[in-house]
Design a protein around this motif. Sequence first.
Motif, mmCIF file in Angstrom:
data_model
loop_
_atom_site.group_PDB
_atom_site.id
_atom_site.type_symbol
_atom_site.label_atom_id
_atom_site.label_comp_id
_atom_site.label_asym_id
_atom_site.label_seq_id
_atom_site.Cartn_x
_atom_site.Cartn_y
_atom_site.Cartn_z
ATOM 1 N N SER A 1 -6.729 15.529 -7.365
ATOM 2 C CA SER A 1 -6.243 16.454 -8.392
ATOM 3 C C SER A 1 -5.894 17.786 -7.741
ATOM 4 O O SER A 1 -6.687 18.362 -6.978
ATOM 5 C CB SER A 1 -7.319 16.663 -9.475
ATOM 6 N N GLY A 2 -4.707 18.239 -8.026
ATOM 7 C CA GLY A 2 -4.237 19.481 -7.440
ATOM 8 C C GLY A 2 -3.507 19.283 -6.126
ATOM 9 O O GLY A 2 -2.856 20.209 -5.640
ATOM 10 N N ARG A 3 -3.594 18.093 -5.542
ATOM 11 C CA ARG A 3 -2.859 17.838 -4.304
ATOM 12 C C ARG A 3 -1.412 17.463 -4.606
ATOM 13 O O ARG A 3 -1.077 17.032 -5.706
ATOM 14 C CB ARG A 3 -3.531 16.727 -3.502
ATOM 15 N N ILE B 1 0.840 -1.205 0.000
ATOM 16 C CA ILE B 1 0.000 0.000 0.000
ATOM 17 C C ILE B 1 0.873 1.252 0.000
ATOM 18 O O ILE B 1 1.994 1.248 0.498
ATOM 19 C CB ILE B 1 -0.949 0.040 1.223
ATOM 20 N N ASP B 2 0.345 2.316 -0.601
ATOM 21 C CA ASP B 2 0.918 3.660 -0.529
ATOM 22 C C ASP B 2 -0.054 4.514 0.276
ATOM 23 O O ASP B 2 -1.246 4.577 -0.040
ATOM 24 C CB ASP B 2 1.097 4.250 -1.928
ATOM 25 N N VAL B 3 0.451 5.172 1.303
ATOM 26 C CA VAL B 3 -0.398 5.942 2.206
ATOM 27 C C VAL B 3 0.163 7.358 2.331
ATOM 28 O O VAL B 3 1.375 7.543 2.462
ATOM 29 C CB VAL B 3 -0.470 5.282 3.600
ATOM 30 N N GLY B 4 -0.738 8.341 2.300
ATOM 31 C CA GLY B 4 -0.330 9.731 2.434
ATOM 32 C C GLY B 4 -0.509 10.240 3.858
ATOM 33 O O GLY B 4 -1.571 10.066 4.457
ATOM 34 N N PHE B 5 0.563 10.865 4.401
ATOM 35 C CA PHE B 5 0.522 11.514 5.712
ATOM 36 C C PHE B 5 0.624 13.026 5.468
ATOM 37 O O PHE B 5 1.625 13.513 4.915
ATOM 38 C CB PHE B 5 1.705 11.056 6.580
ATOM 39 N N GLU B 6 -0.390 13.777 5.871
ATOM 40 C CA GLU B 6 -0.408 15.217 5.612
ATOM 41 C C GLU B 6 0.660 15.938 6.441
ATOM 42 O O GLU B 6 0.779 15.730 7.651
ATOM 43 C CB GLU B 6 -1.778 15.810 5.935
ATOM 44 N N ILE B 7 1.449 16.763 5.749
ATOM 45 C CA ILE B 7 2.491 17.543 6.412
ATOM 46 C C ILE B 7 1.833 18.792 7.017
ATOM 47 O O ILE B 7 1.200 19.584 6.313
ATOM 48 C CB ILE B 7 3.594 17.951 5.413
ATOM 49 N N VAL B 8 2.018 18.954 8.344
ATOM 50 C CA VAL B 8 1.393 20.101 9.032
ATOM 51 C C VAL B 8 2.430 21.131 9.475
ATOM 52 O O VAL B 8 2.075 22.281 9.767
ATOM 53 C CB VAL B 8 0.563 19.625 10.246
ATOM 54 N N ALA C 1 5.862 17.921 -11.205
ATOM 55 C CA ALA C 1 6.688 18.300 -10.060
ATOM 56 C C ALA C 1 6.485 19.779 -9.756
ATOM 57 O O ALA C 1 6.571 20.625 -10.648
ATOM 58 C CB ALA C 1 8.157 18.020 -10.355
ATOM 59 N N VAL C 2 6.207 20.085 -8.485
ATOM 60 C CA VAL C 2 5.986 21.483 -8.088
ATOM 61 C C VAL C 2 6.981 21.933 -7.018
ATOM 62 O O VAL C 2 6.973 23.090 -6.605
ATOM 63 C CB VAL C 2 4.550 21.678 -7.576
ATOM 64 N N TRP C 3 7.821 20.982 -6.554
ATOM 65 C CA TRP C 3 8.854 21.315 -5.552
ATOM 66 C C TRP C 3 9.908 20.244 -5.583
ATOM 67 O O TRP C 3 9.632 19.076 -5.852
ATOM 68 C CB TRP C 3 8.230 21.383 -4.148
ATOM 69 N N ASN C 4 11.161 20.626 -5.329
ATOM 70 C CA ASN C 4 12.210 19.626 -5.158
ATOM 71 C C ASN C 4 13.218 20.140 -4.150
ATOM 72 O O ASN C 4 13.394 21.347 -3.962
ATOM 73 C CB ASN C 4 12.886 19.267 -6.487
ATOM 74 N N GLY C 5 13.845 19.207 -3.489
ATOM 75 C CA GLY C 5 14.825 19.557 -2.470
ATOM 76 C C GLY C 5 15.468 18.293 -1.926
ATOM 77 O O GLY C 5 15.172 17.172 -2.352
ATOM 78 N N VAL D 1 3.822 22.444 3.506
ATOM 79 C CA VAL D 1 2.686 22.330 4.428
ATOM 80 C C VAL D 1 1.414 22.096 3.608
ATOM 81 O O VAL D 1 1.146 22.807 2.644
ATOM 82 C CB VAL D 1 2.554 23.581 5.313
ATOM 83 N N GLY D 2 0.647 21.096 4.000
ATOM 84 C CA GLY D 2 -0.549 20.720 3.257
ATOM 85 C C GLY D 2 -0.302 19.612 2.256
ATOM 86 O O GLY D 2 -1.258 18.972 1.793
ATOM 87 N N ALA D 3 0.968 19.390 1.863
ATOM 88 C CA ALA D 3 1.301 18.256 0.987
ATOM 89 C C ALA D 3 1.245 16.966 1.806
ATOM 90 O O ALA D 3 1.195 16.993 3.043
ATOM 91 C CB ALA D 3 2.681 18.448 0.380
ATOM 92 N N HIS D 4 1.259 15.833 1.106
ATOM 93 C CA HIS D 4 1.216 14.531 1.783
ATOM 94 C C HIS D 4 2.546 13.797 1.566
ATOM 95 O O HIS D 4 2.970 13.592 0.419
ATOM 96 C CB HIS D 4 0.069 13.677 1.251
ATOM 97 N N ALA D 5 3.184 13.436 2.669
ATOM 98 C CA ALA D 5 4.364 12.565 2.590
ATOM 99 C C ALA D 5 3.868 11.137 2.371
ATOM 100 O O ALA D 5 3.056 10.630 3.159
ATOM 101 C CB ALA D 5 5.181 12.667 3.872
ATOM 102 N N VAL D 6 4.349 10.510 1.312
ATOM 103 C CA VAL D 6 3.830 9.200 0.933
ATOM 104 C C VAL D 6 4.790 8.098 1.384
ATOM 105 O O VAL D 6 5.990 8.148 1.112
ATOM 106 C CB VAL D 6 3.624 9.105 -0.591
#
Length: 979
Positions: A294-296, A220-227, A330-334, A236-241
């Motif tokens: 979509s958009g997340r 499974i792939d599960v998203g944890f929301e970054i707060v 891709a909307v961010w990288n680091g 912030v608001g993205a999901h760490a998968v």
Amino acid sequence: MTDTPEAAKDWRDTVFLPKTDFPMKAGLAAKEPAILERWAKIGLYQRLRAERQGRERFILHDGPPYANGDIHMGHAMNKVLKDIIVRSQTLAGKDAPYVPGWDCHGLPIEWKVEEAYRAKKQNKDEVPVAQFRAECRAYADKWVGVQRAQFERLGVMGDWADPYLTMTYAAEATIVGELLKFAESGQLYRGAKPVMWSPVEKTALAEAEVEYEDIVSTQIDVGFEIVEAPNAPDLVGAHAVIWTTTPWTIPVNQALAYGEAINYVAVEIVSVGEVGSNVEPNVQRLIEAHSAWSGRRFVIAEALVDQFKDRLSKQISLDKGGLFFPVLRAVWNGTGKQLAGAVVRHPMHALGGFFAKPRPMLPGEFVTTDAGTGLVHMAPDHGEDDFLLCKAHGIEPVFAVDGAGLYRADWAWLGGQGSVINKKFVASDGPICSDLRDAGALLAASDDFKHSYPHSWRSKAKVIFRATPQWFIPMDRAEQAERAAPVLTTGDPADLQLGHAQGNGATLRETALDAIGRTRWVPARAENRIRSMVEGRPDWVISRQRAWGVPIALYVHRATGEYLNDPAVNARIVEAFREGGADAWFTADHQALLGSGYDLAEYEPVNDILDVWFDSGSTHAFVVEARFGEGTRANLYVEGSDQHRGWFQSSLLESCGTRGRAPYDAVLTHGFALDGQGRKMSKSLGNVVDPLKVIGESGADILRIWVASVDYFEDVRIGKEVLATASDSYRKLRNTFRYLLGALDGFAEEERVAVEAMPELERYVLALLGQLDAELRSAADAFEFNRYLRALTDFANEDLSAFFFDIRKDALYCDAADSLRRRAYRTVLDTLFHALVRYAAPIICFTAEEVWQARYPSEDGSVHLLEWPELPALPGDDALSTRWAEVRSLRTRVTEAIEPLRREKTVRSSLEAEVSVPALPLDEDALAEAFIVAAVRPGDGVSVSRTDYAKCGRCWRHLPEVSADGGLCDRCDAVVSHG
């Protein structure tokens, strides 16, 4: 020469034919039990101990099998190999005791007793512990008796009247005494960390009790929301998968881990592609969920974006109704360092309590981009890396999963549900995934991930990593400085140096690795195997949550949690065990054991059971040292290759922890017995070769010759064809002995001829025997009995039967009884007999005894009381060996040249042939005798023709002095004339 009327006479009564009652047909299955009874009657093993007292000692310490069923082929192979080694060392003149033993505690026996309860619909946990332990003891005792008889039937010679059992009071006292040595030296602690746990057997397992099988799991792939993301606020608001194949650990998640040097990206789902309307309801839910994403943004390792996308796509690939093609941007990288300080929330945070607590993102060196998402969810209850990383950041296990694999009843999510190893429970449509899907956190789930997974070797059920309070022996903690170095009595400077190192603060891992380098490993490559295992092994989990075994007899202070470390109390505990066994702990007057210096109200007795590998790892103390003297260590341990992580290792660690050195000088590793096609034997395949059936049909010597014939350093095969080959080898050896017994009929000392008076052929064969003797000694020293047996059988078949016996049968049958040649031949046969019967005795122990008794019948004698043969001294004569090597080479060429004439019936046997050869290493008459032909002439090459000489009516040789109308040759005439 005789006249014509005499030539027609039947001369058979004048020929010295071999005589023996030794049968060609072995009948081993019927004979061997009687031989065993005779050995028991004459006290063979005890006599050997008495006769070899004071000699150099060789101790092969027996690794204890479990007393829980009939022996199998692996048992037979192991015990026979040990017996061959012990008998060969005995033959070499050493005092080689063999004390067989059994492992009587632990899960294998307890599980069998539990099975009886389950069959009656009873719960063993409701049975009084004393009753249950008594049943386990009785079960083990029963199978010790059964297996003892089966091992003896294999011909294994040992102290069967007094074997060692781990469940005797003396053994249990020594085991607990060894444990207390660790406690006194500070090499023991109690802690909660993940260990391999069997939810079926409800106990921790040792590595050696685990086997790996391929399974298919849910991934499974599960998203944890970054707060929070102080170094990357845009996340912030993205999901760490995270990606995992153990969905059941998500309810125990407490953190996420990232790799500091890994490049990460945040990808946005732009669209989900086109999907038709004809889709199943659960697929429709996924489509809707993905559409909602979509958009997340989802944070994953850049190197794993394509794998992530593939797993998303696989969710809704339809034969009809369309396809799901997520488009990612891709909307961010680091780098991972930018994730430092970030915090996520659990997908089930709405449940409150434990699940509402923020989950930190932590740097983990173990995080890679080999698979998954490059982010790892941390459940310190269920993974060693998880535990260590979380502990370093103050996060402790929560013990949410109980011993049966259920979430504890008060757990907010799935409380009281499970079992976590149940495939339906963790499936993509099971309760965990369904709840994650409803929470909008499940990105992908499929029941198709193939991988290797640990299982209990006893119950065959899947195991889990589970944090529980357990007792450990640390691998990397130096023992307390005040402990003195071990007292060693072997006098080996290497031992003394190693013990000194351990006494001066070396860790158990360091001491064990040093000891590995000082041990002889056979084959040598085995050293790398055990070294790598010890280098990487975690702390030794020595506690079990079972009932049958030696308890961890410690007292823990109720307030501090520290165990009591008082040598006087420990001494009383050991004495109590010596008087009443391990059962005494469960019925003890604990205040009396504590003594007046301590109040029982302040101390809690520990009732966990010791790891059975600690029991067997301590056998060197209550077997080798107890029987042969303190400080004595075994010359050799012999077990299968699986024992690098089992008995070899537990014995090494136990001895290194208490004595600062290994308990053995050498370790021999053998492979496993497979079926004739190289497959693992199993009842389901119907390919089990039962050693008891083989013995019942063919005899133990056939099984023993098979063991000696194979390259047991590797896995070996056994089946009908393999056993047929072993039987063929056996028959050839038996026929060699039968010939020797017949040819030596009536041999007396006055016949003996000194070596220097013998013909060249006899001296050459004695030289070959000397070479064989050296080869056999070398092979025995290297424990290479396949080489040993091959050398022995090749000598018997090629040097004797096909060469020496073949050439000299004419002299044996037809020479005068007092002729030098015949006497010399019989003298050599006597030497060969005494040597070969000894050489063969370690392998075909029953047949060697039968052969010896056939020539030297005795009520109390035995071939196994004899020592390695002393061969007659031979003057060095390289020219002799060179010359006869040339003779043998020419003989082969002559035989090949005669064969076409034999097929054409030009000659009926080689005796009718005259040959020409290009070189004459011997005179013509000697060569004719060696080639078994009528005459030999010099020539340009090897050629053959039919002789014109007439045939002697007695010896059948074609010789010039035999009259054309029949008669005897000069030799036969002289023998017959002199009666």
